[in-house]
Design an enzyme around this catalytic site. Structure first.
Site, PDB file in Angstrom:
ATOM      1  N   ARG A   1     -31.515  57.123 -47.845  1.00 18.95           N
ATOM      2  CA  ARG A   1     -30.219  56.779 -49.121  1.00 18.95           C
ATOM      3  C   ARG A   1     -30.145  57.704 -50.176  1.00 18.95           C
ATOM      4  NH1 ARG A   1     -28.653  51.285 -49.424  1.00 18.95           N
ATOM      5  NH2 ARG A   1     -29.611  50.091 -47.787  1.00 18.95           N
TER       6      ARG A   1
ATOM      7  N   ARG B   1     -25.579  55.458 -54.831  1.00 15.21           N
ATOM      8  CA  ARG B   1     -24.982  54.991 -56.083  1.00 15.21           C
ATOM      9  C   ARG B   1     -25.788  55.926 -57.391  1.00 15.21           C
ATOM     10  NH1 ARG B   1     -25.961  48.920 -55.005  1.00 15.21           N
ATOM     11  NH2 ARG B   1     -27.431  50.185 -53.680  1.00 15.21           N
TER      12      ARG B   1
ATOM     13  N   ARG C   1     -16.425  56.748 -54.756  1.00 18.15           N
ATOM     14  CA  ARG C   1     -16.543  55.062 -54.647  1.00 18.15           C
ATOM     15  C   ARG C   1     -15.662  54.407 -55.211  1.00 18.15           C
ATOM     16  NH1 ARG C   1     -16.902  50.526 -53.731  1.00 18.15           N
ATOM     17  NH2 ARG C   1     -19.219  49.254 -53.730  1.00 18.15           N
TER      18      ARG C   1
ATOM     19  N   ASP D   1     -23.196  52.767 -42.736  1.00 18.51           N
ATOM     20  CA  ASP D   1     -24.288  51.622 -42.712  1.00 18.51           C
ATOM     21  C   ASP D   1     -24.718  51.033 -41.668  1.00 18.51           C
ATOM     22  OD1 ASP D   1     -25.055  49.974 -45.277  1.00 18.51           O
ATOM     23  OD2 ASP D   1     -24.824  48.671 -43.764  1.00 18.51           O
TER      24      ASP D   1
ATOM     25  N   TYR E   1     -29.886  40.287 -40.384  1.00 20.67           N
ATOM     26  CA  TYR E   1     -28.649  40.108 -41.124  1.00 20.67           C
ATOM     27  C   TYR E   1     -27.390  39.189 -40.379  1.00 20.67           C
ATOM     28  CZ  TYR E   1     -30.087  43.719 -44.317  1.00 20.67           C
ATOM     29  OH  TYR E   1     -30.810  44.540 -45.160  1.00 20.67           O
TER      30      TYR E   1
HETATM   31  O1  CP3 Z   1     -29.062  57.438 -46.306  1.00 22.00           O
HETATM   32  C1  CP3 Z   1     -28.037  57.667 -46.835  1.00 22.00           C
HETATM   33  O2  CP3 Z   1     -27.790  58.021 -47.650  1.00 22.00           O
HETATM   34  C2  CP3 Z   1     -26.918  57.091 -45.601  1.00 22.00           C
HETATM   35  C3  CP3 Z   1     -26.323  56.052 -45.941  1.00 22.00           C
HETATM   36  C4  CP3 Z   1     -27.037  54.553 -45.758  1.00 22.00           C
HETATM   37  C5  CP3 Z   1     -26.388  53.618 -46.257  1.00 22.00           C
HETATM   38  N1  CP3 Z   1     -27.006  52.396 -45.849  1.00 22.00           N
HETATM   39  C6  CP3 Z   1     -25.145  53.395 -47.267  1.00 22.00           C
HETATM   40  C7  CP3 Z   1     -25.138  52.290 -48.286  1.00 22.00           C
HETATM   41  C8  CP3 Z   1     -28.010  54.099 -44.915  1.00 22.00           C
HETATM   42  C9  CP3 Z   1     -28.926  55.159 -44.231  1.00 22.00           C
HETATM   43  C10 CP3 Z   1     -28.023  52.881 -44.818  1.00 22.00           C
HETATM   44  C11 CP3 Z   1     -28.938  52.136 -44.164  1.00 22.00           C
HETATM   45  C12 CP3 Z   1     -28.995  50.735 -44.373  1.00 22.00           C
HETATM   46  N2  CP3 Z   1     -27.841  49.574 -44.731  1.00 22.00           N
HETATM   47  C13 CP3 Z   1     -30.271  49.828 -44.004  1.00 22.00           C
HETATM   48  C14 CP3 Z   1     -31.506  50.378 -43.725  1.00 22.00           C
HETATM   49  C15 CP3 Z   1     -32.121  51.388 -44.788  1.00 22.00           C
HETATM   50  C16 CP3 Z   1     -32.985  50.575 -45.649  1.00 22.00           C
HETATM   51  O3  CP3 Z   1     -32.794  50.943 -46.844  1.00 22.00           O
HETATM   52  O4  CP3 Z   1     -34.028  49.866 -45.439  1.00 22.00           O
HETATM   53  C17 CP3 Z   1     -29.993  48.635 -44.478  1.00 22.00           C
HETATM   54  C18 CP3 Z   1     -30.876  47.417 -44.477  1.00 22.00           C
HETATM   55  C19 CP3 Z   1     -28.598  48.485 -44.844  1.00 22.00           C
HETATM   56  C20 CP3 Z   1     -27.771  47.127 -45.370  1.00 22.00           C
HETATM   57  C21 CP3 Z   1     -27.070  47.268 -46.594  1.00 22.00           C
HETATM   58  N3  CP3 Z   1     -26.248  48.226 -46.949  1.00 22.00           N
HETATM   59  C22 CP3 Z   1     -27.500  46.294 -47.703  1.00 22.00           C
HETATM   60  C23 CP3 Z   1     -28.651  45.205 -47.506  1.00 22.00           C
HETATM   61  C24 CP3 Z   1     -26.710  46.630 -48.796  1.00 22.00           C
HETATM   62  C25 CP3 Z   1     -26.777  46.185 -50.166  1.00 22.00           C
HETATM   63  C26 CP3 Z   1     -27.610  46.381 -50.758  1.00 22.00           C
HETATM   64  C27 CP3 Z   1     -27.653  47.755 -51.530  1.00 22.00           C
HETATM   65  O5  CP3 Z   1     -28.838  48.819 -51.311  1.00 22.00           O
HETATM   66  O6  CP3 Z   1     -26.603  48.167 -52.093  1.00 22.00           O
HETATM   67  C28 CP3 Z   1     -25.980  47.996 -48.241  1.00 22.00           C
HETATM   68  C29 CP3 Z   1     -24.960  48.809 -49.365  1.00 22.00           C
HETATM   69  C30 CP3 Z   1     -25.007  50.250 -49.118  1.00 22.00           C
HETATM   70  N4  CP3 Z   1     -25.349  50.801 -47.863  1.00 22.00           N
HETATM   71  C31 CP3 Z   1     -24.743  51.097 -49.995  1.00 22.00           C
HETATM   72  C32 CP3 Z   1     -24.921  52.405 -49.676  1.00 22.00           C
HETATM   73  C33 CP3 Z   1     -24.735  53.627 -50.501  1.00 22.00           C
HETATM   74  C34 CP3 Z   1     -24.588  50.603 -51.494  1.00 22.00           C
HETATM   75  C35 CP3 Z   1     -22.811  50.122 -51.457  1.00 22.00           C
HETATM   76  C36 CP3 Z   1     -22.259  50.633 -52.742  1.00 22.00           C
HETATM   77  O7  CP3 Z   1     -21.748  51.856 -52.982  1.00 22.00           O
HETATM   78  O8  CP3 Z   1     -21.888  49.795 -53.654  1.00 22.00           O
END
Ligand code: CP3
Length: 370
Positions: A43, A47, A56, A92, A167
């Site tokens: 990640r 943000r 964004r 994602d 999910y």
């Molecule tokens: O790692 C990176 O920098 C690459 C991008 C990446 C995102 N999601 C971008 C994202 C990666 C590798 C993921 C994987 C992901 N997504 C997982 C597995 C990794 C982990 O953390 O266990 C999971 C479970 C998700 C599902 C997901 N996406 C959720 C539950 C959420 C909402 C909660 C949160 O953290 O915001 C997201 C949103 C998300 N995915 C964001 C980003 C940058 C935030 C969105 C925003 O900009 O508002």
């Protein structure tokens, strides 16, 4: 350089010039020695970076994932912002669920799936769309490669079938996962049907990322830790194994390193070692030294060949000085060695300061030499 000269070129780590970031990461993933432990953070594009927020603002989250030019830009940001050794593609894990028939959206609270599957019949009328070689994620990877050149490694990723199923069944991010928890008992066959449906789609989604230029791919099993070891052997492990087999069976993707990230995996490390992955990425609740010893990682024989992890992401909230101390302590307990890729035990939290993340990366580069 002539071909003859190239044959006499010693391995990168013996030459005066250091290996490229790409060579270093690929060495580490395959357990071969290089000059130091490579580092990137799960990640890392997100943000906590003001640069990310600035982009964004112009896109909804899914729109950003599907706009390759902008997704490439935010993928690359951590190279400069925190000095990361690698790019993970901005995307994602939920995106390929759309191909499998899910209606995915993100609102202010996270992902929403508008057609959750909960009972027999919910899957019956859902079409599967083929994963195209030119999906936005593949185009993003090509843009990133154009911009970073050959020396920076690019990581692709996908969710594990089990994590994606959580999910799809819950429909929303969930605290107790009670719907899928109950479904495991009420209708395990339906759950198996769902996993069967998701698996080839996500395997294909990884394939197109590799064909577009990803140097390695990571499978995120974020929610495997919800399961008992016996359930893990039914609902998570075999499906990740099948994904890996599908990649290994295609000569175009067979040789690409595969990392499996397992969160809360202390109870079933043995099962993870049998998946056929190159690298096992673990959370902070396990001792890397113990994991390496019990799974024979780094012995030259075992699969996986390398380990990734595993600093607690909360360490970053304590600020740059504390982070530097934490990294020194980390390497005291688990000294730098071949076959280790430094990472967090889970994703970087949104409230992390970029300075702390940068201090972490710098400290690993400084103290991770061997
Ligand atoms: O790692 C990176 O920098 C690459 C991008 C990446 C995102 N999601 C971008 C994202 C990666 C590798 C993921 C994987 C992901 N997504 C997982 C597995 C990794 C982990 O953390 O266990 C999971 C479970 C998700 C599902 C997901 N996406 C959720 C539950 C959420 C909402 C909660 C949160 O953290 O915001 C997201 C949103 C998300 N995915 C964001 C980003 C940058 C935030 C969105 C925003 O900009 O508002």
């Amino acid at each position: 350089m002539t071909e003859k000269l190239m044959q006499f070129q010693p391995a990168a780590f013996h030459t005066a010039s250091p290996p490229s970031n790409r060579e270093r990461l690929l060495c580490a993933l395959s357990g071969r020695p290089t000059d130091r432990v490579p580092v990137w953070l799960m990640r890392q594009a997100g943000r906590y970076l003001p640069e990310y927020q600035a982009v964004r603002r112009h896109y909804a989250f899914l729109e950003l994932c599907k706009t390759p030019d902008a997704a490439a830009e935010v993928s690359i940001q951590p190279l400069d912002a925190i000095g990361s050794d690698a790019v993970i593609i901005f995307n994602d894990i939920l995106l390929p669920l759309e191909q499998a028939g899910a209606l995915v959206e993100f609102d202010d609270h996270g992902p929403v799936i508008h057609n959750p599957v909960r009972q027999a019949g919910d899957l019956r009328n859902l079409a599967i769309r083929p994963v195209e070689p030119d999906e936005p994620v593949a185009r993003t990877i090509r843009y990133v490669r154009e911009r970073v050149g050959e020396d920076i490694p690019i990581l692709g990723f996908a969710g594990s079938p089990w994590t994606l199923a959580t999910y799809w069944v819950e429909g929303r991010a969930s605290k107790h996962f009670s719907t899928i928890g109950a479904l495991r008992y009420a209708d395990p066959d339906m759950l198996m049907e769902l996993l069967e449906r998701i698996t080839p789609v996500v395997a294909e989604y990884l394939k197109i990322q590799i064909l577009a230029g990803a140097d390695a791919v990571q499978i995120f099993d974020t929610w495997g830790g919800l399961l008992t070891p016996g359930e893990f052997a039914t609902f998570s492990a075999p499906w990740m194994k099948r994904m890996i087999e599908l990649l290994r069976a295609d000569r175009r993707t067979a040789g690409t390193p595969i990392i499996v990230y397992a969160n809360g995996a202390g109870n079933y490390l043995g099962q993870l070692a049998e998946l056929g992955a190159d690298c096992l990425s673990v959370d902070w609740r396990v001792e890397l030294g113990e994991v390496c010893e019990s799974l024979q990682i780094g012995s030259g024989e075992a699969s996986p060949k390398s380990i990734q992890g595993n600093l607690d992401p909360l360490a970053l909230l304590a600020g740059p000085d504390a982070v530097r101390r934490a990294v020194r302590q980390f390497f005291k307990v688990f000294p730098p060695r071949p076959g280790h890729v430094f990472n967090l035990g889970h994703g970087i939290l949104p409230q992390t300061s970029p300075e702390a993340a940068r201090a972490l990366v710098e400290a690993v580069k400084q103290h991770g030499t061997y």
